[in-house]
Design a protein around this motif. Structure first.
Motif: not given
Length: 511
Positions: A438-439, A449, A454-456, A464, A467-468, A471
């Protein structure tokens, strides 16, 4: 942003600028692709000291652009080059937010009127003129497709297909990540011809065969582009090569905000963290000190850095990184022809049943450099993509398919030719979602990133990555008590209450 049901994920509150802190945080962002640039933008706009280290001599990562030179008999030619066609969909809210930093009107993008698909039997699908409101967009696409009949709709297993109608992220991964996309589509009795022409084109946009792609990823794409959004499936394209239209302006924007760029320099190792600063060692022999590090590189680069950085995080996390897999290789072949293609050829054509060819782009239809070359020579600039390859594609095989689909190219002479063969895109096989990193990592101050992370949230591909990146910046800003940036996605669950109700009813029915 025409969809009133788009979902806003609020930013964390805090100080407006890191200058209000007792000391200004320093962050090294490793990788200057979409994810790294988004992270750097999010941090720099809040006053954080940011340095980007990029191994290539251009920004944008897999959406990068550059200029190559070829000496002809008369004079050298400048050839605009990149890694191939990219579609900037309207529901890529966070990527488009990044690009709005340099042009709020997004004039570097232009709409493509259609995205036709053609199969080996010559049958065509089109996205032109579809209704934008779900589920009528998907229904209209299916019923007007030459590969899908009304009787096919009746034979679909409604219970098995229920997850498609009521996608919820991340719950869809609990439901469908254990099976592959091909098996899932067969299980719902989706007609084979339609499966090849429509869904296979989407699955191969992940550079993988449907048998190697998680059904949850396919369902999430169906949600993003069809049932979860009314932004539609018609997209925008960059009006010039990516360096000129996108990344050079963004580099200037970030430079004005104090971001430093180290181009053509690889990160070899990262040490420290926890109770002391991070040390980032580069191939040029430099050591960069930082309070935090964002690793925004492709899978190969991430695995190389982590393997050399034995102090980072813990063994479980390191094993997650090493288990990441890349998709089979792909090839981009760009051809400068001495004569034009027919005037009515689409800017972009997706193909199925034409191995090894997956799509054809006519670059002068939208890219400024190709259009100038066409005006000067009277020719065309064509790009051929081949995905999920086992080995290098024979040149003649791809050209034969081009000549079959666009017969006027058979007599054309190739003046210039460039071929890229790469294998650096993530592979999302069944059962791997829960094991993806994950991030946020187990080590404070170390973030990840990229489109493999993985980003829920319901995001995919370039979105993606963006957005990562945002995030990762938000997590660091929150750690320092500085305000973050809001994120926007399509709804995280199926937007139709009726479809959700029907899907739930189907799931509860006994076999």
């Amino acid at each position: 942003m025409t969809d009133r049901r788009r979902q806003i994920h609020p930013a964390s509150p805090g100080l407006s600028d890191a200058s209000a802190l007792s000391s200004r945080p320093r962050v090294v962002v490793v990788g200057g692709g979409i994810a790294g640039l988004a992270a750097a933008t999010g941090l720099a706009e809040r006053g954080v000291d940011v340095e980007i280290v990029e191994a290539q001599h251009y920004l944008g990562g897999r959406v990068g652009g550059w200029t190559e030179h070829e000496a002809d008999s008369d004079s050298p030619s400048q050839l605009a080059m990149n890694r191939g066609f990219h579609a900037f969909f309207r529901q890529y809210y966070n990527l488009r937010a990044l690009l709005r930093r340099v042009d709020p009107q997004l004039r570097m993008l232009a709409p493509v009127a259609d995205y036709p698909l053609i199969d080996g039997a010559g049958r065509r699908d089109t996205f032109r003129g579809l209704p934008r409101i779900p589920p009528w967009n998907a229904l209209a696409f299916a019923l007007r497709s030459p590969t899908f009949r009304l009787s096919d709709l009746v034979r679909i297993d409604a219970r098995a297909a229920a997850p498609l109608a009521a996608v919820s992220v991340p719950d869809i991964y609990r439901r469908l990540d254990h099976i592959d996309a091909e098996t899932f589509l067969k299980s719902i009795n989706f007609p084979e011809s339609a499966r090849h022409l429509a869904f296979e084109v989407f699955s191969r946009s992940f550079f993988a065969e449907p048998s190697q792609l998680s059904a949850a990823e396919l369902a999430t794409m169906f949600h993003i582009y069809f049932l979860g959004s009314n932004e539609g499936l018609i997209f925008d394209v960059a009006t010039a090569n990516f360096d000129v239209s996108l990344w050079n302006p963004l580099q200037s924007y970030l430079t004005q905000r104090g971001v430093r760029f180290r181009m053509g320099d690889k990160v070899l190792q990262v040490t420290g963290g926890r109770a002391k600063p991070f040390n980032v060692y580069t191939g040029s022999g430099d050591r960069l000190d930082a309070d935090a590090v964002v690793l925004a590189v492709d899978i190969g680069g991430l695995q190389r850095i982590v393997a050399a950085s034995v102090e980072l995080a813990d063994e479980t996390w390191r094993t997650q990184i090493q288990r990441l897999r890349t998709a089979p290789s792909f090839e981009v072949r760009r051809l400068w022809l001495d004569r034009p293609v027919r005037y009515d050829r689409a800017p972009f054509l997706g193909t199925a049943g034409h191995p090894p060819l997956d799509n054809i782009s006519v670059l002068e239809r939208y890219e400024r450099e190709a259009a100038a070359w066409t005006r000067q020579t009277g020719g065309s600039v064509i790009e051929l993509h081949s995905y999920a390859l086992d080995s290098a594609t024979p040149r003649e095989a791809g050209l034969a398919q081009l000549h079959k689909i666009y017969p006027e190219t058979a007599s054309a002479r190739v003046i210039h030719e460039r071929v890229l063969h790469r294998s650096d895109c993530p592979l999302f096989t069944p059962g791997t979602y829960s094991r993806r990193p994950a991030v946020v990592t187990p080590q404070p101050g170390l973030l990840l990133a990229g489109d493999a992370i993985r980003l829920d949230l319901p995001v995919a591909l370039m979105e993606r990555a963006a957005t990562t990146g945002w995030s990762a910046a938000n997590h660091l800003l929150q750690r320092w008590g500085v305000a973050g940036h809001e994120l926007i996605t399509v709804p995280t669950r199926g937007r139709s209450r009726l479809l959700r109700s029907l899907a739930l009813r189907q799931e509860r029915q006994p076999r």
